[in-house]
Design an enzyme around this catalytic site. Structure first.
Site, PDB file in Angstrom:
ATOM      1  N   ASP A 279     -29.847 -70.891 -18.101  1.00 21.28           N
ATOM      2  CA  ASP A 279     -28.544 -71.072 -17.459  1.00 21.28           C
ATOM      3  C   ASP A 279     -28.580 -70.454 -16.059  1.00 21.28           C
ATOM      4  O   ASP A 279     -29.386 -69.564 -15.786  1.00 21.28           O
ATOM      5  CB  ASP A 279     -27.474 -70.390 -18.317  1.00 21.28           C
ATOM      6  CG  ASP A 279     -26.058 -70.732 -17.880  1.00 21.28           C
ATOM      7  OD1 ASP A 279     -25.890 -71.681 -17.093  1.00 21.28           O
ATOM      8  OD2 ASP A 279     -25.123 -70.052 -18.334  1.00 21.28           O
ATOM      9  N   GLU A 280     -27.694 -70.934 -15.166  1.00 18.77           N
ATOM     10  CA  GLU A 280     -27.559 -70.385 -13.805  1.00 18.77           C
ATOM     11  C   GLU A 280     -28.920 -70.286 -13.113  1.00 18.77           C
ATOM     12  O   GLU A 280     -29.300 -69.248 -12.558  1.00 18.77           O
ATOM     13  CB  GLU A 280     -26.892 -69.002 -13.846  1.00 18.77           C
ATOM     14  CG  GLU A 280     -25.523 -68.979 -14.495  1.00 18.77           C
ATOM     15  CD  GLU A 280     -24.426 -69.607 -13.646  1.00 18.77           C
ATOM     16  OE1 GLU A 280     -24.739 -70.183 -12.582  1.00 18.77           O
ATOM     17  OE2 GLU A 280     -23.254 -69.553 -14.056  1.00 18.77           O
TER      18      GLU A 280
ATOM     19  N   ARG B 226     -12.712 -72.281  -7.464  1.00 15.38           N
ATOM     20  CA  ARG B 226     -12.108 -71.480  -8.538  1.00 15.38           C
ATOM     21  C   ARG B 226     -10.675 -71.937  -8.808  1.00 15.38           C
ATOM     22  O   ARG B 226     -10.104 -71.595  -9.840  1.00 15.38           O
ATOM     23  CB  ARG B 226     -12.068 -69.992  -8.168  1.00 15.38           C
ATOM     24  CG  ARG B 226     -13.387 -69.287  -7.890  1.00 15.38           C
ATOM     25  CD  ARG B 226     -14.419 -69.508  -8.947  1.00 15.38           C
ATOM     26  NE  ARG B 226     -15.291 -70.626  -8.588  1.00 15.38           N
ATOM     27  CZ  ARG B 226     -16.159 -71.172  -9.401  1.00 15.38           C
ATOM     28  NH1 ARG B 226     -16.272 -70.755 -10.640  1.00 15.38           N
ATOM     29  NH2 ARG B 226     -16.918 -72.190  -9.011  1.00 15.38           N
TER      30      ARG B 226
ATOM     31  N   GLN C  99     -24.001 -73.188  -5.563  1.00 16.36           N
ATOM     32  CA  GLN C  99     -23.364 -71.951  -6.019  1.00 16.36           C
ATOM     33  C   GLN C  99     -24.334 -70.773  -5.994  1.00 16.36           C
ATOM     34  O   GLN C  99     -24.113 -69.771  -6.669  1.00 16.36           O
ATOM     35  CB  GLN C  99     -22.782 -72.146  -7.420  1.00 16.36           C
ATOM     36  CG  GLN C  99     -21.684 -73.201  -7.465  1.00 16.36           C
ATOM     37  CD  GLN C  99     -21.022 -73.299  -8.827  1.00 16.36           C
ATOM     38  OE1 GLN C  99     -20.292 -72.402  -9.260  1.00 16.36           O
ATOM     39  NE2 GLN C  99     -21.277 -74.397  -9.527  1.00 16.36           N
TER      40      GLN C  99
ATOM     41  N   LYS D 221     -21.027 -77.009 -17.880  1.00 14.81           N
ATOM     42  CA  LYS D 221     -22.457 -76.708 -18.055  1.00 14.81           C
ATOM     43  C   LYS D 221     -22.712 -75.892 -19.320  1.00 14.81           C
ATOM     44  O   LYS D 221     -23.716 -76.100 -20.002  1.00 14.81           O
ATOM     45  CB  LYS D 221     -23.008 -75.991 -16.838  1.00 14.81           C
ATOM     46  CG  LYS D 221     -22.506 -74.584 -16.620  1.00 14.81           C
ATOM     47  CD  LYS D 221     -23.188 -73.930 -15.438  1.00 14.81           C
ATOM     48  CE  LYS D 221     -22.688 -72.523 -15.226  1.00 14.81           C
ATOM     49  NZ  LYS D 221     -22.989 -71.636 -16.370  1.00 14.81           N
ATOM     50  N   THR D 222     -21.813 -74.947 -19.637  1.00 18.15           N
ATOM     51  CA  THR D 222     -21.996 -74.161 -20.859  1.00 18.15           C
ATOM     52  C   THR D 222     -21.901 -75.060 -22.084  1.00 18.15           C
ATOM     53  O   THR D 222     -22.643 -74.900 -23.059  1.00 18.15           O
ATOM     54  CB  THR D 222     -20.948 -73.040 -20.938  1.00 18.15           C
ATOM     55  OG1 THR D 222     -21.028 -72.232 -19.757  1.00 18.15           O
ATOM     56  CG2 THR D 222     -21.183 -72.160 -22.160  1.00 18.15           C
TER      57      THR D 222
END
Length: 751
Positions: free
Chosen positions: A215-216, A600, A246, A31-32
């Site tokens: 973002d997020e 993770r 998330q 995503k980044t």
């Protein structure tokens, strides 16, 4: 050439046409990368000047990394590019537009200590009892209100305690204004209110920012959502990246449902899924998907990877938390030998901070380097240091360091002056603190004033009683007596910012109680117990370098990744946590939290649970987490009969019942007005629930809410403080909302 390295889904997101775009990015899907390439694409392809772009992240570190990546892609520095956190960008704009706010251009930003001082000043000026009205919890209520864009004048004071919060809120804001200061929540609220209420300023920045990127997005709250809405009008050039799966920060005011709300507010938006994972093996992704697919209010993602199937997930049952920690260490050392992993490749995750104690002990005993992330080591937590100091004084009343720490903790009316008099008198008499207290109890004359003498005498009597208990070897009884005599459990609430932090501190105290219970079972004396804890607690003796195993809570794991992940304590009461058992939304968040932990892991995932966990001073049999039953057995190795049986029962239950999930839609958002926001957060605005009889409300009853108006109770469940009420409001824009009856936000109406 610019976009050659992107996969098909990433390419579609980066090159999406102007207008609203929602990118649902699964974990590890880049995503980044998409955000940075989108910024570069807007500059290069659409010719947007960097100052006319606004990209919002949630940390300064992420903002710096994003800026660096964009400049690397475009081979040059970008002057004027607005990349930063919501707070940083709002702070800059408010300084620029200070003439349109109540604040001067050189306003200061109050940090946590400043806020606590201001709130204590407000409580004192209003002649309120801080023991009855906890300043920290009032401040938390004010913060929640600001995140919901509720000003002091509009705070819903529906009962006496709500009225107290409103009065403190009003005075607190006046103190801030007197100091030309804002707190962090003000930065968001003041900017949102300025844009909402000032047409000229709003239109100015809508023209200025041609494109807004976030973002997020699942971590935004009401104030942040409205800021995005207001700035993106009228062209609606907004690009948001998020993942409902998330969303794990509801306790901070975040509302994952903003992702769903975005689709309602922008029905013409292009929705793009990022499903290719670059981090994990497929087995890990399949397990994660099996867990999260049970949640409502989400877009299903078919996560896949080119990294191969990978090994099955290891599921291990340990007898208790000590054996669990031992197993984790054994597996770490085995993988280091066989597969050449370094310590930095391992992470051990858990649900609550109290669980770190057994793990920390094991790492220290085996001299394995570790680092605790996002928390304070067990033996460095203030409540543990306080109570160990009490125990040390009981064992050795002449321990001056421990004596000084506890003599007025919690406060017992002994000030610095009277303490200095006591210490000087004991020194001049050539006696220790213990004998000095005994003499005071026996009525000997001292230079201490009569008013200050009584607290010393009372403490001396308590210490005499505690020492008598210690001599019997009843260590658990000793701690319980100290807690009762000092009212330390009430003190935990006083030093906690909110109820969740108070509960966490209480869990740590219970963990210490469990250690004493074990020492008592082995007939250890208090002195032996303290000597053992001193050896274990000497964490500073470890040499920290780049090589260490990471210990962290699941909440702190967001955004991180490791080749090998252990998730400890995957059992009922921890994952999911006990507090979520009667809260469907809370249970859904626990499932998201477990999902974040699973994803993770890159190569190896270990899930552990215990047969017994004696961390609270009691040793009870545990049940493996219900979430384990969601993972297909073929993905696991080491499945115990208990888990296997639970899987079978769960699968049978799913196949033979109709699921009925009541999930009222979020309230629609109306631009340029205060938004209803997260009703779950709003229910926490008054943090002092009053005692309520069972079932205050019944189905079909008409009620009134201060903001939402008149509504009809369509369901009431639970009882006492846990009674939940679902209300359908007559004003259709509010729809159905959920409340806790104990917060007193609903008023019954007579038929």
């Amino acid at each position: 050439m610019l976009l050659d390295s992107l996969n098909e889904q990433q390419y579609a997101a980066v090159t999406a046409p102007m207008g609203p775009v929602l990118v649902l990015a699964g974990p590890g899907s880049g995503k980044t990368r998409v955000l940075t390439y989108r910024i570069a694409y807007l500059i290069e392809h659409y010719g947007i000047h960097p100052p006319n772009l606004m990209a919002v992240t949630f940390t300064n570190k992420a903002a710096g990394e994003m800026r660096g990546r964009v400049e690397q892609i475009l081979n040059g520095r970008l002057h004027g590019l607005n990349i930063g956190t919501f707070h940083a960008i709002c702070a800059r704009l408010l300084r620029r537009e200070h003439e349109h706010t109540p604040y001067g251009s050189e306003y200061v930003i109050f940090d946590t200590d400043d806020q606590n001082s201001a709130i204590n000043q407000a409580v004192s000026e209003l002649n309120l009892d801080p023991k009855k009205f906890n300043p920290r919890q009032i401040l938390n209520a004010i913060s929640n209100a600001k995140n919901e864009l509720i000003e002091a004048k509009n705070y819903p004071a529906l009962d006496y305690k709500g009225e107290v919060i409103k009065r403190v809120y009003t005075r607190y804001q006046a103190i801030l204004l007197d100091n030309n200061a804002m707190d962090f929540d003000d930065l968001l609220m003041q900017m949102a209110l300025l844009l909402r209420d000032n047409d000229v300023i709003r239109e100015k920045y809508q023209r200025w920012f041609e494109y807004v990127l976030v973002d997020e997005f699942q971590d935004t709250n009401t104030a942040q959502y409205q800021l995005v809405q207001l700035l993106a009008q009228p062209d609606q050039n907004v690009f948001v990246v998020g993942d409902e799966d998330q969303g794990i920060y509801a306790f901070r005011g975040a509302d994952y449902r903003n992702v769903l709300q975005f689709r309602r507010d922008y029905p013409q938006s292009q929705v793009i899924l990022l499903e290719q994972n670059y981090r994990s093996k497929q087995t890990i992704l399949e397990a994660a998907r099996a867990v999260i697919d049970r949640n409502p209010n989400r877009t299903r993602k078919q996560l896949f990877t080119d990294r191969g199937t990978g090994e099955r997930i290891t599921l291990q049952e340990a007898y208790n938390e000590e054996f669990e920690a031992k197993y984790v260490l054994e597996q770490i050392e085995s993988l280091r030998r066989k597969q050449k992993f370094a310590y930095k490749d391992f992470a051990v995750m858990y649900r609550t901070n109290a669980q770190s104690r057994a793990l920390e002990d094991a790492f220290i005993r085996e001299a394995i380097p570790y680092k605790l992330i996002g928390g304070v080591g067990f033996y460095k937590r203030v409540e543990i240091r306080d109570l160990l100091a009490y125990l040390r004084v009981v064992n050795n009343p002449n321990d001056k360091v421990s004596f000084t720490r506890i003599i007025n903790t919690p406060k017992r009316g002994i000030g610095q002056t009277s303490l200095a008099q006591f210490q000087s008198w004991a020194a001049e008499a050539g006696i220790g603190f213990s004998e000095a207290l005994e003499q005071l109890v026996n009525g000997i004359t001292s230079p201490i004033g009569a008013r200050s003498l009584k607290p010393f005498v009372d403490f001396g009597k308590q210490l005499r009683h505690w020492r008598a208990i210690a001599q019997t070897g009843q260590l658990v009884e000793l701690l319980d007596q100290i807690l009762a005599d000092t009212k330390y459990r009430f003190y935990l609430s006083e030093i906690s910012d909110d109820e969740d932090q108070a509960i966490e501190r209480s869990e740590n105290v219970k963990e210490l109680r469990g250690l004493l219970a074990k020492a008592q079972e082995t007939q250890s004396t208090l002195g032996e117990f303290l000597a053992e804890q001193s050896l274990v607690a000497d964490v500073d003796a470890l040499k920290e370098g780049d090589e260490y195993v990471t210990l962290l809570t699941l909440h702190a794991a967001k955004g991180l990744e490791y080749p090998v992940v252990f998730i400890a304590g995957v059992e009922e009461g921890l994952i999911p946590h006990t507090r979520s058992f009667d809260d469907p939304e809370g249970m859904a968040e626990e499932r998201r939290l477990f999902y974040v932990g699973i994803t993770r892991a890159a190569d190896h995932l270990y899930l552990t649970y215990t047969f017994k966990r004696s961390s609270y001073g009691m040793s009870n049999a545990n049940q493996p987490s219900r979430f384990l039953a969601d993972i297909p057995q073929l993905l696991l190795q080491g499945v115990s009969p208990r888990v296997s049986g639970e899987m079978g029962r769960e699968r049978y239950a799913q196949d033979t019942r109709w699921e009925r999930t009541l999930t009222p839609p979020p309230a629609p958002r109306v631009p340029q007005k205060p938004l209803p926001g997260n009703s779950n957060v709003r229910s926490k605005i008054t943090p002092f629930p009053t005692q309520t009889p069972n079932r205050l409300f019944k189905t079909g009853q008409r009620v009134r809410h201060a903001q939402f108006g008149v509504g009809l109770v369509i369901e009431s469940k639970g009882s006492g403080d846990g009674e939940e009420v679902f209300v359908a409001f007559e004003d259709k824009k509010y729809g159905v909302k959920q409340f806790l009856a104990s917060f007193g936000s609903l008023t019954p109406l007579k038929d």
